[in-house]
Design a protein around this motif. Structure first.
Motif, mmCIF file in Angstrom:
data_model
loop_
_atom_site.group_PDB
_atom_site.id
_atom_site.type_symbol
_atom_site.label_atom_id
_atom_site.label_comp_id
_atom_site.label_asym_id
_atom_site.label_seq_id
_atom_site.Cartn_x
_atom_site.Cartn_y
_atom_site.Cartn_z
ATOM 1 N N LEU A 51 2.567 -4.223 -6.353
ATOM 2 C CA LEU A 51 1.549 -3.953 -7.366
ATOM 3 C C LEU A 51 2.192 -4.101 -8.733
ATOM 4 N N THR A 57 -1.954 -7.547 -7.018
ATOM 5 C CA THR A 57 -1.357 -7.124 -5.756
ATOM 6 C C THR A 57 -0.926 -8.336 -4.942
ATOM 7 N N THR A 68 -3.351 -1.769 2.193
ATOM 8 C CA THR A 68 -3.811 -1.832 0.816
ATOM 9 C C THR A 68 -2.912 -0.979 -0.064
ATOM 10 N N SER A 70 -2.329 0.732 -3.793
ATOM 11 C CA SER A 70 -3.121 1.171 -4.938
ATOM 12 C C SER A 70 -2.332 2.209 -5.716
ATOM 13 N N ASP A 72 -2.418 5.565 -8.738
ATOM 14 C CA ASP A 72 -3.115 6.605 -9.496
ATOM 15 C C ASP A 72 -2.221 6.973 -10.662
#
Length: 117
Positions: A51, A57, A68, A70, A72
């Motif tokens: 990422l 990605t 996946t 991701s 925060d």
């Protein structure tokens, strides 16, 4: 002092799911890229998912459509959601972080993922 801490590994049956977390702390700079890698004994560490700070990605062919990555930003945490796990996904999973303006990257201690058939 930069710290990279992974968690979320464990034992799961084939077809199951796990979510790994990578908490990054201690850097005054924003990250440039974060990657999840995995390693099995006797083999080289391989990139599973990456990422970038721009949100791009990338995934290893072996995990596309199943994993996946991701992030925060509020929690300084990056996740790896792993679905439809296979026995060949069994490995120690590591988080790697590179920061802007910092000429080195950082590794966590790893978290074991074991997928039983």
């Amino acid at each position: 002092q930069v710290q990279v801490v992974e968690s979320g590994g464990g034992l799961v049956q084939a077809g199951g799911s796990l979510r790994l977390s990578c908490v990054v702390s201690g850097s005054p700079f924003s990250f440039d890229r974060i990657g999840w890698y995995r390693q099995v004994p006797g083999k080289q560490r391989e990139l599973v998912a990456g990422l970038s700070s721009g949100g791009t990605t990338n995934y290893a062919d072996s995990v596309k459509g199943r994993f996946t990555i991701s992030g925060d930003n509020a929690k300084n945490t990056v996740y790896l959601q792993m679905n439809t796990l296979k026995p060949e996904d069994t490995a120690v999973y590591y988080c790697n972080v590179a920061f802007r303006f910092v000429p080195r990257d950082y590794w966590g201690q790893g978290t074991q993922v074991t997928v039983s058939s």
